[in-house]
Design a protein around this motif. Structure first.
Motif, PDB file in Angstrom:
ATOM      1  N   GLU A 140       0.855  -1.185   0.000  1.00 30.94           N
ATOM      2  CA  GLU A 140       0.000   0.000   0.000  1.00 30.94           C
ATOM      3  C   GLU A 140       0.889   1.232   0.000  1.00 30.94           C
ATOM      4  O   GLU A 140       1.839   1.321   0.784  1.00 30.94           O
ATOM      5  CB  GLU A 140      -0.914   0.021   1.228  1.00 30.94           C
ATOM      6  N   ALA A 185      -3.895   0.714  -3.321  1.00 30.06           N
ATOM      7  CA  ALA A 185      -3.527   2.018  -2.781  1.00 30.06           C
ATOM      8  C   ALA A 185      -4.483   3.114  -3.218  1.00 30.06           C
ATOM      9  O   ALA A 185      -5.049   3.073  -4.309  1.00 30.06           O
ATOM     10  CB  ALA A 185      -2.106   2.378  -3.227  1.00 30.06           C
ATOM     11  N   VAL A 229       3.524  -1.059   3.847  1.00 27.93           N
ATOM     12  CA  VAL A 229       3.019   0.279   3.550  1.00 27.93           C
ATOM     13  C   VAL A 229       4.197   1.227   3.386  1.00 27.93           C
ATOM     14  O   VAL A 229       5.169   1.159   4.137  1.00 27.93           O
ATOM     15  CB  VAL A 229       2.044   0.802   4.635  1.00 27.93           C
TER      16      VAL A 229
END
Length: 294
Positions: A53, A124, A74
């Motif tokens: 992400e 995302a 992330v």
């Protein structure tokens, strides 16, 4: 079950962190749990997915993804948000063992920096101002990626999924098509974001595939660079024929026509009419013509 963030939680969290969304970083935070659930469902992630992400912000989508993945990487450029994310996950009942936070620029992140396990999916809410460069960089840098779902400005979504002959078909369309088959996966209204943007967003889903051309004596990266140079030249002057548009790239209009003929492409065609496979054929034909001419 990891608890999701609503509008009140988003504003409270931002206040505690003294975070004010900035246009420079393209920060628009999703505050609607139903939109998060919709994105996660549309991503169609297998249980063993390792997801990347980009731009998690305050953690809305991160929290939605954690229950559906084996591991979640992330990448967050804002050091304050990156540092706060593990605490937010813990507070909402998320499994920190599934999460790795990288405080980094997604335009410069590498596979080595991400480490193991390698991500096989990208999901995302991308900053509007860098969405296309981020997607293309990650696809080039992370060959482990097999699928993705990204939320981008609706206008950008239309460009990414456009096909030859479409009014919105252009450089982003062709370059994404080198890596993957893309499709529209829905529209997202401005009202689910804080602050509220002045445009709609769109979901783009893609499934990665082999490049349309493979040359045994050339690396995929080198071949891709040659193909993308042709694409850039062809769309630099959209209304011109390929013979004229590729003149600078090929070394003159006559030379461009030789390459096009060798590739089986009508020199009077325009870039917006060609598939990614045809652009690849042009790039592949160029050294053949050069060799025969010498």
């Amino acid at each position: 079950m990891t608890g999701l963030l609503g509008p009140a939680e988003i504003r409270d969290l931002a206040g505690r962190l003294a975070v004010a969304p900035t246009k420079r970083l393209g920060q628009n935070f999703v505050h609607d749990p139903n939109t998060v659930r919709r994105i996660v469902a549309a991503a169609e992630l297998p249980a063993a997915a390792v997801v990347l992400e980009v731009g998690p912000g305050l953690g809305s989508l991160t929290l939605g993804l954690l229950d559906h993945v084996r591991h979640l990487h992330v990448v967050e450029i804002d050091p304050v948000l990156a540092a706060a994310l593990p605490g937010t996950v813990a507070d909402r009942g998320g499994d920190l063992g599934r999460l790795t936070v990288h405080q980094a620029d997604a335009l410069r992140i590498t596979g080595a920096a991400l480490g193991a396990p390698a991500p096989d999916a990208l999901v995302a809410n991308l900053p509007y101002n860098v969405a296309v460069p981020v997607v293309l960089h990650l696809l080039a840098e992370l060959p482990s990626l097999r699928r993705g779902l990204v939320m981008v400005q609706k206008e950008v979504a239309d460009r990414l999924v456009a096909g030859p002959g479409s009014r919105t078909y252009g450089i982003p369309s062709v370059k994404l098509a080198w890596y993957a088959a893309a499709r529209t996966a829905g529209r997202v209204p401005p009202s689910v974001f804080w602050p509220v943007p002045n445009v709609d967003s769109g979901l783009v889903a893609f499934t990665c595939r082999e490049p349309p051309l493979v040359v045994a004596t050339e690396s995929e990266r080198a071949l891709r660079q040659r193909v993308f140079a042709v694409v850039d030249a062809a769309f630099a002057q959209r209304r011109k024929t390929l013979r004229a548009a590729l003149a600078g790239w090929a070394g003159g209009p006559a030379r461009a026509e030789e390459v096009l003929v060798a590739a089986g492409i009508d020199a009077r065609a325009r870039g917006e009419e060609l598939t990614v496979a045809q652009f690849a054929a042009i790039a592949a034909a160029a050294p053949i013509v050069t060799t025969t001419a010498e």
